[in-house]
Design an enzyme around this catalytic site. Structure first.
Site, PDB file in Angstrom:
ATOM      1  N   CYS A  47      38.352  39.327  35.037  1.00  0.00           N
ATOM      2  CA  CYS A  47      38.647  40.093  36.437  1.00  0.00           C
ATOM      3  C   CYS A  47      39.430  41.485  36.141  1.00  0.00           C
ATOM      4  O   CYS A  47      40.148  41.618  35.345  1.00  0.00           O
ATOM      5  CB  CYS A  47      39.454  39.134  37.396  1.00  0.00           C
ATOM      6  SG  CYS A  47      40.188  39.854  38.658  1.00  0.00           S
ATOM      7  N   HIS A  48      39.189  42.294  37.147  1.00  0.00           N
ATOM      8  CA  HIS A  48      39.540  43.673  36.925  1.00  0.00           C
ATOM      9  C   HIS A  48      41.173  43.574  36.686  1.00  0.00           C
ATOM     10  O   HIS A  48      41.723  44.430  36.154  1.00  0.00           O
ATOM     11  CB  HIS A  48      39.114  44.631  38.165  1.00  0.00           C
ATOM     12  CG  HIS A  48      39.576  46.029  38.030  1.00  0.00           C
ATOM     13  ND1 HIS A  48      40.699  46.452  38.713  1.00  0.00           N
ATOM     14  CD2 HIS A  48      38.979  46.981  37.358  1.00  0.00           C
ATOM     15  CE1 HIS A  48      40.708  47.821  38.199  1.00  0.00           C
ATOM     16  NE2 HIS A  48      39.634  48.088  37.673  1.00  0.00           N
ATOM     17  N   THR A  49      41.755  42.562  37.474  1.00  0.00           N
ATOM     18  CA  THR A  49      43.230  42.589  37.316  1.00  0.00           C
ATOM     19  C   THR A  49      43.658  42.413  35.995  1.00  0.00           C
ATOM     20  O   THR A  49      44.703  42.838  35.649  1.00  0.00           O
ATOM     21  CB  THR A  49      44.103  41.311  38.233  1.00  0.00           C
ATOM     22  OG1 THR A  49      43.294  41.524  39.497  1.00  0.00           O
ATOM     23  CG2 THR A  49      45.358  41.226  38.111  1.00  0.00           C
ATOM     24  N   HIS A  69      42.845  34.865  34.146  1.00  0.00           N
ATOM     25  CA  HIS A  69      43.433  33.834  35.317  1.00  0.00           C
ATOM     26  C   HIS A  69      42.253  33.420  36.048  1.00  0.00           C
ATOM     27  O   HIS A  69      42.275  32.603  36.932  1.00  0.00           O
ATOM     28  CB  HIS A  69      44.291  34.731  36.213  1.00  0.00           C
ATOM     29  CG  HIS A  69      43.633  35.925  36.668  1.00  0.00           C
ATOM     30  ND1 HIS A  69      43.422  37.094  35.940  1.00  0.00           N
ATOM     31  CD2 HIS A  69      43.167  36.003  38.077  1.00  0.00           C
ATOM     32  CE1 HIS A  69      43.043  38.137  37.041  1.00  0.00           C
ATOM     33  NE2 HIS A  69      42.634  37.287  38.188  1.00  0.00           N
ATOM     34  N   GLU A  70      41.031  33.375  35.654  1.00  0.00           N
ATOM     35  CA  GLU A  70      39.742  33.018  36.498  1.00  0.00           C
ATOM     36  C   GLU A  70      39.155  32.096  35.291  1.00  0.00           C
ATOM     37  O   GLU A  70      38.490  32.481  34.251  1.00  0.00           O
ATOM     38  CB  GLU A  70      38.580  33.914  36.783  1.00  0.00           C
ATOM     39  CG  GLU A  70      38.706  34.628  38.033  1.00  0.00           C
ATOM     40  CD  GLU A  70      37.601  35.533  38.326  1.00  0.00           C
ATOM     41  OE1 GLU A  70      37.561  36.210  39.639  1.00  0.00           O
ATOM     42  OE2 GLU A  70      36.777  35.707  37.603  1.00  0.00           O
ATOM     43  N   CYS A  99      53.438  25.031  46.613  1.00  0.00           N
ATOM     44  CA  CYS A  99      54.103  23.963  46.039  1.00  0.00           C
ATOM     45  C   CYS A  99      54.315  22.694  47.258  1.00  0.00           C
ATOM     46  O   CYS A  99      54.852  21.497  46.965  1.00  0.00           O
ATOM     47  CB  CYS A  99      55.566  24.436  46.214  1.00  0.00           C
ATOM     48  SG  CYS A  99      56.247  24.978  47.923  1.00  0.00           S
ATOM     49  N   CYS A 102      57.513  24.355  50.861  1.00  0.00           N
ATOM     50  CA  CYS A 102      58.104  25.684  51.360  1.00  0.00           C
ATOM     51  C   CYS A 102      57.546  26.010  52.842  1.00  0.00           C
ATOM     52  O   CYS A 102      56.711  25.365  53.158  1.00  0.00           O
ATOM     53  CB  CYS A 102      58.045  26.900  50.372  1.00  0.00           C
ATOM     54  SG  CYS A 102      56.361  27.595  50.572  1.00  0.00           S
ATOM     55  N   CYS A 105      53.969  26.982  52.869  1.00  0.00           N
ATOM     56  CA  CYS A 105      52.958  25.765  52.523  1.00  0.00           C
ATOM     57  C   CYS A 105      52.991  25.000  53.623  1.00  0.00           C
ATOM     58  O   CYS A 105      51.859  24.318  53.974  1.00  0.00           O
ATOM     59  CB  CYS A 105      53.610  25.237  51.245  1.00  0.00           C
ATOM     60  SG  CYS A 105      53.138  25.961  49.602  1.00  0.00           S
ATOM     61  N   CYS A 113      52.843  30.976  49.057  1.00  0.00           N
ATOM     62  CA  CYS A 113      53.936  29.999  48.506  1.00  0.00           C
ATOM     63  C   CYS A 113      55.218  30.684  48.131  1.00  0.00           C
ATOM     64  O   CYS A 113      55.065  31.700  47.155  1.00  0.00           O
ATOM     65  CB  CYS A 113      53.386  29.024  47.706  1.00  0.00           C
ATOM     66  SG  CYS A 113      54.651  27.900  46.832  1.00  0.00           S
ATOM     67  N   ARG A 117      53.866  32.158  44.595  1.00  0.00           N
ATOM     68  CA  ARG A 117      52.939  33.402  44.739  1.00  0.00           C
ATOM     69  C   ARG A 117      52.934  33.928  43.519  1.00  0.00           C
ATOM     70  O   ARG A 117      53.859  34.145  42.531  1.00  0.00           O
ATOM     71  CB  ARG A 117      53.602  34.024  46.030  1.00  0.00           C
ATOM     72  CG  ARG A 117      54.807  34.743  45.886  1.00  0.00           C
ATOM     73  CD  ARG A 117      54.886  35.558  47.013  1.00  0.00           C
ATOM     74  NE  ARG A 117      55.451  34.885  48.165  1.00  0.00           N
ATOM     75  CZ  ARG A 117      55.735  35.511  49.491  1.00  0.00           C
ATOM     76  NH1 ARG A 117      55.750  36.661  49.536  1.00  0.00           N
ATOM     77  NH2 ARG A 117      55.786  34.738  50.339  1.00  0.00           N
ATOM     78  N   CYS A 177      39.809  33.261  41.805  1.00  0.00           N
ATOM     79  CA  CYS A 177      40.209  34.468  41.936  1.00  0.00           C
ATOM     80  C   CYS A 177      39.506  35.152  42.876  1.00  0.00           C
ATOM     81  O   CYS A 177      39.435  35.070  44.039  1.00  0.00           O
ATOM     82  CB  CYS A 177      40.756  35.333  40.834  1.00  0.00           C
ATOM     83  SG  CYS A 177      41.594  36.946  41.231  1.00  0.00           S
ATOM     84  N   ARG A 372      30.627  39.746  37.048  1.00  0.00           N
ATOM     85  CA  ARG A 372      31.565  38.915  36.150  1.00  0.00           C
ATOM     86  C   ARG A 372      30.921  38.643  34.932  1.00  0.00           C
ATOM     87  O   ARG A 372      29.570  38.244  35.012  1.00  0.00           O
ATOM     88  CB  ARG A 372      31.724  37.578  37.000  1.00  0.00           C
ATOM     89  CG  ARG A 372      32.933  37.884  38.125  1.00  0.00           C
ATOM     90  CD  ARG A 372      34.265  37.817  37.499  1.00  0.00           C
ATOM     91  NE  ARG A 372      35.354  38.165  38.484  1.00  0.00           N
ATOM     92  CZ  ARG A 372      35.704  39.061  39.058  1.00  0.00           C
ATOM     93  NH1 ARG A 372      35.182  40.385  38.739  1.00  0.00           N
ATOM     94  NH2 ARG A 372      36.767  39.049  39.924  1.00  0.00           N
TER      95      ARG A 372
END
Length: 379
Positions: A47-49, A69-70, A99, A102, A105, A113, A117, A177, A372
């Site tokens: 991913c670009h992130t 993270h994907e 979670c 909270c 959530c 969250c 988060r 993502c 992707r």
């Protein structure tokens, strides 16, 4: 062989310093602690992130680090207190969490969250402030709680979504993502009605996912806005019906769109992070009922400026995070959309590489090619 409770040695793509090629290393992955799970990653995409933080643009650099993270994988073992996941479950790790305790959530209106988060600066686990990755006894830092560029990783159980075991992980992993972010921005936040006009600013993977959401909602006109005309042809596969390149006009693009649509579109979704595109996305929606949704992340010094009359004339401006999906509660239903053939994911996956060639995925993204790139672990 049962590896629960033991350190696992496996291959991971380690970023030792900003902007330098990742290095495939043998790393040690510690067992999951309280409220954590250890996952065997089977597929991950770029991913670009990941690229943005690998380049260390605009934030505190933290290295050595394992990005990613994907992804899709299988639970290898669970830590103390984990009751909703067990070894063998097919899962998607997610950069944000749920979670389930909270205020956010428990609210039907939020997915942000308080505990889980996204935190791009944190490189350690929440429970004890330690890493689960090490090499030669020295820590390697985590990224957004997932670090999927490793054959095994450890995540908080609130950031791991159990999905239908029949779902192909090499397809649905992209839902963890960008694709869900764009899709949800349209379906959950903009909420276009059948026959409506929708404008999409930015035709990368997230923007095309937003267009896919407009297509699923039955929009009659989906106008794609991008500075790169080479993206226009591919965007037709995602339901985009018309294209506007702001560089082709000598007036603001919001005026061009207003003229095309007899006063403005019903909904717009901004997926670039450029503050001028954000302003255009807001100002191009119709007065009385138009809704603009901001998805792209701006630069830290940006300021959004528009005349207050644009709001007083009953235009609505909204923001969204991860398409307003709660990871554990809502993602299984998005996977179901794919399994029911409502949602097409194959067209988002334009490249494939083995894990040993992960740096090729970075090259492809840096050249602006494709959407992707799927990375197959163990190869």
């Amino acid at each position: 062989m049962n590896t629960a409770g033991q350190v696992i040695r496996c291959k991971a793509a380690v970023a030792w310093e900003a902007g330098k090629p990742l290095v495939i290393e043998e790393v040690d992955v510690a067992p999951p602690q309280k409220h954590e799970v250890r996952l065997k990653i089977l597929f991950t995409s770029l991913c670009h992130t990941d690229v943005y933080f690998w380049e260390a643009k605009g934030q505190t650099p933290l290295f050595p680090r394992i990005f990613g993270h994907e992804a899709g994988g299988i639970v290898e073992s669970v830590g103390e207190g984990v009751t909703d996941l067990q070894p063998g479950d097919h899962v998607l790790p997610v950069f944000t969490g749920e979670c389930q305790q909270c205020r956010h959530c428990k609210s039907s209106e939020s997915n942000m969250c308080e505990l889980l988060r996204i935190n791009t600066d944190r490189g350690v686990m929440i429970s004890d402030g330690q890493t689960r990755f090490s090499k030669d006894g020295k820590p390697i830092y985590h990224f957004v709680g997932t670090s999927t560029f490793s054959e095994y990783t450890v995540a908080h159980s609130g950031c791991v979504t159990k999905i239908d075991p029949q779902a192909p992980l090499d397809k649905v992993c992209v839902l963890s993502c960008g694709i869900s972010t764009g899709l949800g921005a349209t379906l959950n936040v903009a909420k276009p009605t059948r026959g409506s006009y929708v404008a999409i600013f930015g035709l990368g993977a997230v923007g095309l996912a937003a267009a896919e959401g407009a297509r699923l909602a039955g929009a009659s006109r989906i106008i794609g806005i991008d500075l790169n005309p080479s993206r226009f042809n591919d965007a037709k596969k995602f339901g985009v019906t018309e294209f506007v390149n702001p560089k082709d006009h000598d007036k603001p693009v919001q005026e061009v769109i207003a003229e095309m649509t007899n006063g403005g579109v019903d909904r717009s979704v901004e997926c670039t992070g450029n503050v001028n595109a954000m302003i255009s996305a807001f100002e191009c929606v119709h007065d009385g009922w138009g809704v603009a949704v901001l998805v792209g992340v701006p630069n830290k010094d940006d300021a959004f400026k528009t005349h207050p009359m644009n709001l007083l004339n009953e235009r609505t401006l909204k923001g969204t995070f991860f398409g307003n999906y709660k990871p554990k509660t809502d993602l299984p239903s998005v996977v179901a959309k794919y399994m029911n053939k409502e949602l097409e994911l194959e067209k988002f996956i334009t490249h494939q590489v083995p894990f040993s060639e992960i740096n090729k995925a970075f090259d492809i993204m840096l050249k602006g090619e494709g959407l992707r790139c799927m990375i197959t672990m163990g190869r």
